[in-house]
Write an enzyme that holds these catalytic residues in place. Structure first.
Site, PDB file in Angstrom:
ATOM      1  N   ASN A 166      -3.674   6.573  -0.415  1.00 36.38           N
ATOM      2  CA  ASN A 166      -3.107   6.651   0.935  1.00 36.38           C
ATOM      3  C   ASN A 166      -2.236   7.891   1.123  1.00 36.38           C
ATOM      4  O   ASN A 166      -2.098   8.400   2.232  1.00 36.38           O
ATOM      5  CB  ASN A 166      -2.317   5.383   1.255  1.00 36.38           C
ATOM      6  CG  ASN A 166      -3.249   4.250   1.652  1.00 36.38           C
ATOM      7  OD1 ASN A 166      -4.428   4.477   1.908  1.00 36.38           O
ATOM      8  ND2 ASN A 166      -2.734   3.034   1.684  1.00 36.38           N
ATOM      9  N   GLU A 207      -5.997   0.119  -7.160  1.00 36.60           N
ATOM     10  CA  GLU A 207      -4.967   1.015  -7.692  1.00 36.60           C
ATOM     11  C   GLU A 207      -3.970   0.149  -8.461  1.00 36.60           C
ATOM     12  O   GLU A 207      -3.405  -0.795  -7.892  1.00 36.60           O
ATOM     13  CB  GLU A 207      -4.247   1.747  -6.556  1.00 36.60           C
ATOM     14  CG  GLU A 207      -4.951   3.005  -6.100  1.00 36.60           C
ATOM     15  CD  GLU A 207      -4.161   3.740  -5.004  1.00 36.60           C
ATOM     16  OE1 GLU A 207      -3.971   4.945  -5.118  1.00 36.60           O
ATOM     17  OE2 GLU A 207      -3.744   3.082  -4.027  1.00 36.60           O
ATOM     18  N   HIS A 256      -2.889  -2.677  -5.863  1.00 31.74           N
ATOM     19  CA  HIS A 256      -3.249  -2.312  -4.497  1.00 31.74           C
ATOM     20  C   HIS A 256      -4.752  -2.433  -4.287  1.00 31.74           C
ATOM     21  O   HIS A 256      -5.532  -1.597  -4.742  1.00 31.74           O
ATOM     22  CB  HIS A 256      -2.768  -0.882  -4.202  1.00 31.74           C
ATOM     23  CG  HIS A 256      -3.082  -0.438  -2.809  1.00 31.74           C
ATOM     24  ND1 HIS A 256      -3.329   0.867  -2.466  1.00 31.74           N
ATOM     25  CD2 HIS A 256      -3.201  -1.142  -1.667  1.00 31.74           C
ATOM     26  CE1 HIS A 256      -3.579   0.944  -1.179  1.00 31.74           C
ATOM     27  NE2 HIS A 256      -3.511  -0.265  -0.671  1.00 31.74           N
ATOM     28  N   SER A 283       0.817  -1.207   0.000  1.00 32.90           N
ATOM     29  CA  SER A 283       0.000   0.000   0.000  1.00 32.90           C
ATOM     30  C   SER A 283       0.852   1.260   0.000  1.00 32.90           C
ATOM     31  O   SER A 283       0.326   2.346  -0.125  1.00 32.90           O
ATOM     32  CB  SER A 283      -0.964  -0.002   1.183  1.00 32.90           C
ATOM     33  OG  SER A 283      -0.286  -0.291   2.366  1.00 32.90           O
TER      34      SER A 283
END
Ligand code: COA
Length: 697
Positions: free
Chosen positions: A476, A438, A426, A405
């Site tokens: 993130n 992702e 991801h 991540s």
């Protein structure tokens, strides 16, 4: 006549065929063609008219691309009324998806027949509006209030069988729409069946519409359209048909002028545009017939579940036979959910947890899979070891993917002899539920590997977003920034609970502190410890009050205590009083005099931090377009869909105001609040994020 509607005579029946690919949207030409077709049928002495769609569907709705532009006649409500008022018998034969304006045309017809695979619905609320061509006036007359409220406020697609039992369809039959439609029309003519105009049917008795409005508004968490649609149904019950139609139009136009409508339509088109990459045009994905997953924790098991449900056999690799069995248990638990909800049969369940799933403890088991995803511990050393082993055993051309991540996918790729085959995939936990994927493209990732990543996303029914390599990728990284803005506000005087409440009122599914409790406070704690060990910039504001909560073994929901206290069997939590005490102590220690924040200020600061970081992410090319950020936040972070995404929201607020806010916050903290160069540039040029979307789509 326009080309959008074909005209043919079969005996006494005039046949109008919609031919406006891909979905026979009811654009101007189609509307005009329908009116012309009805007129021609009447003037040529036909006795009945059959309407059906060429290609994959009956009309799938109004042409959404015309929304927001000056409307041009003939308008859809008038077209429906013109069809209904024809002295000829009008029959619609439905296949594919008869949605929105499409269903309204069908409701303007006197009889409706469909193929069994057809789906109907009034999904207007899903794009921020409501039925505006008689849907709220005709449907309740046909099927009553309760069923209409369900269909209209959910926007859901109803299968032909259910539509038949509800009374929306008169008949369901296998075959081609033209053939079943012609046979049905002939049968009705032979029987001397009467015209049947829904507008002439009695309206249902009125109910307590104010209460209904309130409950629908509450359920939509701020989304207006379904609640406003209730007022349309009310008009059906309380006004004569013609006046009801006028009232419906007014309500429809009211919604049409809202930011919510813009947000929802932006989401509709962006959802489709996000996985269309110019560089992938004509690039064939590699073969994708089997998947390996390394690590069967929550994430790995979720990925395996999603793949199995999509028909991909999975090899699950774990360290020990016991761990592999535990992974199988998690997968079976996930699939049990699908079984219970009737999504899969017992037989399918047995197959997916049987032949389709291979458990392994030896890397050799991965020698023949087309794509491997590792979901092991987030530590570079561990990842490199895994990729070294994969490099040794996987067949030539196999794709090696990491579910990291935030780690550097370039560094992972460089640890293999085949960096062109390495990619980041991801997923978001729980991976068989969350829609976002992702696709992290490293410097050397081959184009057909990227194309295969998108192909996997499509098969797993994910919203796939291309991301470049950086700490946290798109989602993130932005989360880390807006979360920091929230932490700063807590230090300065706001409570975590006020912040969560302000943001759920804004429309977020959850506030950042409730999210932290859900994800596990140990994650943030580990990040803080790592950053402190690495050495933080002295200008960066740090806080340690939550460390004390973690030190006592409280990691949020999973331990029953975090920002909130959770009681078994109860949904949600109540504020944990220890947190407030610790915050106060930390403020005192840091010499901060707490100040009051209004809810509006909280939202403004939080959103400014989100938009500013998002603009950096786009400016640096980590996200290709603003819409890629919008879809990431919508599908992975609970951002309210009716606001379109943070950058669509920013456009609607005005970028100049936003930049001015950021600059004023920078007067207190110019380290955190550094304006994104792209934001400054757009403001200087008087352009918007949406302009960038258009230039790059
Ligand atoms: N107006 C304009 N364009 C539309 C459209 C509409 N109502 N519905 C779909 N399209 C376009 C899509 O943007 C897409 O265009 P693209 O190929 O350039 O990207 C194309 O038609 C195919 O749609 P897509 O959604 O990719 O196909 P699908 O088979 O997965 O789904 C539908 C088809 C009709 C179920 C889906 O597109 C849909 O739900 N459309 C909206 C229906 C709606 O809300 N109607 C009410 C409006 S009043």
């Amino acid at each position: 006549m326009t080309d959008a509607i074909g005209y043919e005579r079969v005996g006494d029946i005039a046949v109008l065929k919609a031919q406006n690919p891909p979905v026979n949207a009811l654009g101007l030409d189609v509307r005009q063609g329908l009116v012309d077709g009805i007129e021609r049928a009447e003037s040529e002495g036909a006795k009945a008219v059959l309407i059906y769609g060429d290609g994959r569907t009956y009309f799938a709705g109004a042409d959404i691309r015309e929304f927001g532009k000056p409307p041009q006649g003939p308008f859809l409500p008038d077209v429906c009324t013109r069809i209904e008022s024809s002295p000829l018998l009008v029959i619609s034969a439905l296949h594919g998806t008869a949605l929105g304006g499409g269903l309204e045309i069908a409701l303007g017809s006197h009889y409706r027949i469909a193929v069994p695979s057809a789906r109907i619905g009034l999904p207007e609320v899903l794009i921020g509006v409501m039925p505006g061509a008689g849907g709220t006036q005709r449907l309740p007359r046909l099927i009553g209030i309760d069923a209409s409220v369900d269909v209209i406020t959910s926007g859901r697609q109803v299968g032909a069988k259910e539509a038949l039992s509800l009374g929306i369809l008169d008949r369901v039959e296998e075959g081609e729409p033209r053939e079943i439609g012609l046979a049905y029309a002939q049968e009705l003519l032979d029987q001397g069946a009467p015209r049947r105009a829904i507008s002439e049917m009695p309206a249902p008795e009125s109910v307590d519409f104010d209460a209904l409005y309130d409950s629908v508004l509450k359920k939509g968490r701020g989304l207006l359209a379904p609640a406003v649609a209730i007022r349309g149904i009310q008009a059906c019950c309380e006004l004569p048909f013609d006046e009801g139609m006028k009232r419906e139009r007014e309500l429809f136009m009211e919604l049409m002028s809202t930011d919510q409508r813009q947000g929802m339509i932006h989401a509709f088109f962006s959802e489709r545009a996000v996985s269309k990459l110019p560089e992938l045009k004509g690039v064939e994905p590699r073969a994708l017939n089997s998947l390996g997953v390394i690590g069967g924790g929550t994430m790995g098991a979720g990925i395996a579940t999603a793949a199995l449900l999509a028909g991909l056999p999975v090899v699950m690799l774990e360290m020990t036979a016991e761990a592999a069995e535990a992974a199988k248990g998690r997968i079976a638990g996930n699939l049990q959910g699908a079984l219970k909800r009737g999504k899969i049969s017992q037989e399918k369940f047995d197959h997916l947890t049987g032949e389709a799933l291979t458990l392994a403890t030896d890397y050799d088991a991965l020698s023949d899979v087309d794509l491997v995803i590792e979901a092991v511990f987030e530590e570079m050393g561990v990842k490199k070891e895994v990729f070294g082993k994969l490099d040794a055993v996987c067949k030539k051309g196999a794709i090696l993917a990491s579910n990291t991540s935030y780690l550097d996918v370039n560094e992972i790729a460089a640890s293999t002899s085949r960096p062109e085959d390495v990619i980041g995939l991801h997923f978001f936990s729980p991976a068989h539920v969350m829609k976002l994927l992702e696709i992290v493209v490293a410097d050397k990732t081959a184009l057909d590997v990227v194309a295969t990543g998108f192909e996997l996303g499509k098969r797993l029914k994910k919203i796939s977003v291309r991301a470049g390599v950086c700490d946290g990728f798109i989602g993130n990284r932005i989360l880390a920034t807006y979360r920091k803005a929230a932490d700063h506000m807590v230090l300065d005087g706001a409570s975590p609970y006020q912040i969560d409440k302000a943001l759920t009122d804004f429309g977020f599914a959850m506030g950042p502190f409730a999210v932290a409790d859900l994800a596990g406070l140990d994650i943030g704690w580990a990040v803080r410890k790592r950053k402190r060990a690495e050495g933080m910039d002295p200008r960066e504001r740090d806080s340690s009050y939550m460390d004390k909560i973690c030190e006592a073994g409280n990691f949020g929901q999973k331990t029953g205590k975090g920002y909130y206290v959770y009681e078994a069997g109860k949904r949600g939590g109540t504020p944990n009083p220890e947190v407030a005490e610790l915050i106060e102590a930390e403020r005192a220690e840091k010499g901060i005099t707490p100040k009051e924040f209004t809810d509006e200020e909280i939202v403004t600061r939080y959103m400014a931090a989100m938009v500013n970081e998002a603009a950096k992410v786009v400016g640096e090319g980590i996200a290709r377009r603003p819409l890629d950020v919008d879809m990431t936040l919508l599908f992975g972070y609970g951002f309210p869909r009716y606001r379109g995404g943070p950058l669509k929201w920013a456009d609607m607020q005005g970028l100049d105001t936003l930049l001015a806010n950021i600059k004023s916050y920078a007067e207190e903290d110019d380290y955190f609040w550094q304006p994104a160069p792209l934001l400054e540039q757009l403001v200087a040029e008087g352009r918007t994020f949406d302009d960038l979307n258009k230039e790059n789509s």
